[in-house]
Design a protein around this motif. Structure first.
Motif, PDB file in Angstrom:
ATOM      1  N   ARG A 162      34.467 -25.253  23.451  1.00 46.57           N
ATOM      2  CA  ARG A 162      35.060 -25.581  22.151  1.00 46.57           C
ATOM      3  C   ARG A 162      35.342 -27.079  22.098  1.00 46.57           C
ATOM      4  NH1 ARG A 162      38.436 -21.891  24.418  1.00 46.57           N
ATOM      5  NH2 ARG A 162      40.245 -23.263  24.192  1.00 46.57           N
ATOM      6  N   HIS A 163      35.340 -27.636  20.886  1.00 52.56           N
ATOM      7  CA  HIS A 163      35.680 -29.050  20.701  1.00 52.56           C
ATOM      8  C   HIS A 163      37.202 -29.158  20.614  1.00 52.56           C
ATOM      9  CE1 HIS A 163      35.937 -33.111  19.216  1.00 52.56           C
ATOM     10  NE2 HIS A 163      34.629 -33.248  19.233  1.00 52.56           N
ATOM     11  N   ILE A 184      38.607 -30.961  17.129  1.00 52.66           N
ATOM     12  CA  ILE A 184      38.369 -30.198  15.898  1.00 52.66           C
ATOM     13  C   ILE A 184      39.160 -28.897  15.921  1.00 52.66           C
ATOM     14  CG2 ILE A 184      36.611 -28.956  14.581  1.00 52.66           C
ATOM     15  CD1 ILE A 184      34.628 -31.089  15.325  1.00 52.66           C
ATOM     16  N   GLU A 185      39.229 -28.254  17.081  1.00 52.14           N
ATOM     17  CA  GLU A 185      39.987 -27.013  17.192  1.00 52.14           C
ATOM     18  C   GLU A 185      41.455 -27.229  16.857  1.00 52.14           C
ATOM     19  OE1 GLU A 185      40.068 -23.448  20.432  1.00 52.14           O
ATOM     20  OE2 GLU A 185      40.570 -25.457  21.181  1.00 52.14           O
ATOM     21  N   PHE A 234      37.805 -21.998  15.834  1.00 55.07           N
ATOM     22  CA  PHE A 234      36.578 -22.690  16.226  1.00 55.07           C
ATOM     23  C   PHE A 234      35.613 -21.677  16.842  1.00 55.07           C
ATOM     24  CE2 PHE A 234      33.777 -25.206  18.838  1.00 55.07           C
ATOM     25  CZ  PHE A 234      33.576 -26.365  18.103  1.00 55.07           C
ATOM     26  N   GLY A 280      26.860 -28.877  12.480  1.00 56.18           N
ATOM     27  CA  GLY A 280      27.599 -28.866  13.739  1.00 56.18           C
ATOM     28  C   GLY A 280      26.839 -29.406  14.931  1.00 56.18           C
ATOM     29  N   LYS A 281      25.708 -30.086  14.700  1.00 51.66           N
ATOM     30  CA  LYS A 281      24.920 -30.611  15.828  1.00 51.66           C
ATOM     31  C   LYS A 281      25.706 -31.667  16.601  1.00 51.66           C
ATOM     32  CE  LYS A 281      21.512 -32.016  13.242  1.00 51.66           C
ATOM     33  NZ  LYS A 281      22.108 -31.620  11.942  1.00 51.66           N
ATOM     34  N   SER A 282      26.270 -32.650  15.889  1.00 44.95           N
ATOM     35  CA  SER A 282      27.029 -33.712  16.567  1.00 44.95           C
ATOM     36  C   SER A 282      28.274 -33.152  17.245  1.00 44.95           C
ATOM     37  CB  SER A 282      27.415 -34.800  15.559  1.00 44.95           C
ATOM     38  OG  SER A 282      26.260 -35.422  15.022  1.00 44.95           O
ATOM     39  N   THR A 283      28.917 -32.193  16.610  1.00 50.44           N
ATOM     40  CA  THR A 283      30.091 -31.563  17.216  1.00 50.44           C
ATOM     41  C   THR A 283      29.729 -30.899  18.533  1.00 50.44           C
ATOM     42  OG1 THR A 283      31.137 -31.193  15.064  1.00 50.44           O
ATOM     43  CG2 THR A 283      31.874 -29.807  16.890  1.00 50.44           C
ATOM     44  N   TYR A 284      28.579 -30.226  18.553  1.00 49.15           N
ATOM     45  CA  TYR A 284      28.119 -29.554  19.769  1.00 49.15           C
ATOM     46  C   TYR A 284      27.873 -30.573  20.884  1.00 49.15           C
ATOM     47  CZ  TYR A 284      25.231 -26.604  22.785  1.00 49.15           C
ATOM     48  OH  TYR A 284      24.713 -25.913  23.851  1.00 49.15           O
ATOM     49  N   ARG A 292      29.182 -33.633  21.165  1.00 53.56           N
ATOM     50  CA  ARG A 292      30.444 -34.262  21.583  1.00 53.56           C
ATOM     51  C   ARG A 292      31.289 -33.299  22.415  1.00 53.56           C
ATOM     52  NH1 ARG A 292      30.226 -36.420  16.046  1.00 53.56           N
ATOM     53  NH2 ARG A 292      29.972 -38.690  16.134  1.00 53.56           N
ATOM     54  N   GLN A 293      31.344 -32.040  22.013  1.00 52.20           N
ATOM     55  CA  GLN A 293      32.202 -31.093  22.732  1.00 52.20           C
ATOM     56  C   GLN A 293      31.761 -30.939  24.179  1.00 52.20           C
ATOM     57  OE1 GLN A 293      31.764 -27.295  20.682  1.00 52.20           O
ATOM     58  NE2 GLN A 293      30.798 -26.388  22.450  1.00 52.20           N
TER      59      GLN A 293
END
Length: 216
Positions: A98-99, A102-103, A112, A145-149, A151-152
């Motif tokens: 999980r990020h 963001i969570e 999330f 959500g590509k960048s979030t994935y 970064r997380q």
């Protein structure tokens, strides 16, 4: 109680008596004595600290580490973080990642959606989806959500190498020698570099500096 005029003001007169003079003098002397005693006590305390400064420094260091471990343990328990496991082989397994940022800022009624990441190659008895996946290609629509994935997973690897618990269900990874990322883009007008050129320069930097033990 004989009154003596002390000061003449524009609309009033100030008077004093011998008794009040004595009281004022005693108050001033008491203040001076208090300052002297405080200074003497401070010097005594400084001498004691100087004598035992090594023990005090060790104690302060121990309390600081205890505060760090306790605070993060409570945080990890409250937010369902787990302790990562380091392995010798160059592979990563993040289950239910999980990020953390963001969570934290999601509304109360939203959770999330966790994601998995598997990179590397395990032993010959591992399942087929594990075999020789050292590179992943991530596609999807904008705001998907590509960048979030990206970064997380980088944050999880970084937190693990800091000796902290991580936001996931299970994490196993090797000790990396560097974390490289190229997320986001923008031109640099001052250097006459377009967005594409900026991206190529950053990718070239990764290719020249990353090793087989790096996490890109």
């Amino acid at each position: 109680f004989d009154l003596m005029r002390r000061q003449t003001l524009k609309g009033s007169q100030r008077y004093v008596t011998p008794y009040l003079d004595v009281v004022q003098q005693r108050i001033l002397e008491a203040k001076d004595q208090l300052i002297a005693k405080e200074f003497a006590q401070l010097e005594k305390t400084k001498e004691l600290i100087t004598t035992d400064h090594k023990a005090l420094a060790r104690f302060a260091d121990a309390v600081a580490w205890l505060d760090v471990y306790t605070s993060h343990a409570l945080f990890a328990y409250a937010h369902r973080y787990v302790q990562p496991t380091f392995v010798r082989e160059a592979w990563v397994s993040i289950v239910g990642g999980r990020h953390p940022v963001i969570e934290k800022f999601l509304p109360i009624d939203q959770q999330f959606i966790p994601n998995d990441l598997r990179i590397g190659k395990l032993d010959s008895g591992s399942s087929p989806e594990w075999q020789a996946k050292n590179i992943h290609i991530i596609t999807g629509p904008n705001m998907g959500g590509k960048s979030t994935y990206l970064r997380q997973n980088a944050l999880i690897v970084l937190l693990a190498h800091c000796g902290l618990c991580v936001p996931a269900s299970e994490v196993k990874l090797w000790v990396v020698d560097g974390i490289f990322a190229r997320v986001g883009s923008g031109d640099v007008i001052a250097k006459n570099q377009s967005t594409f050129m900026t991206e190529m320069i950053e990718v070239a930097n990764i290719l020249h500096n990353a090793s087989s033990k790096s996490f890109v």
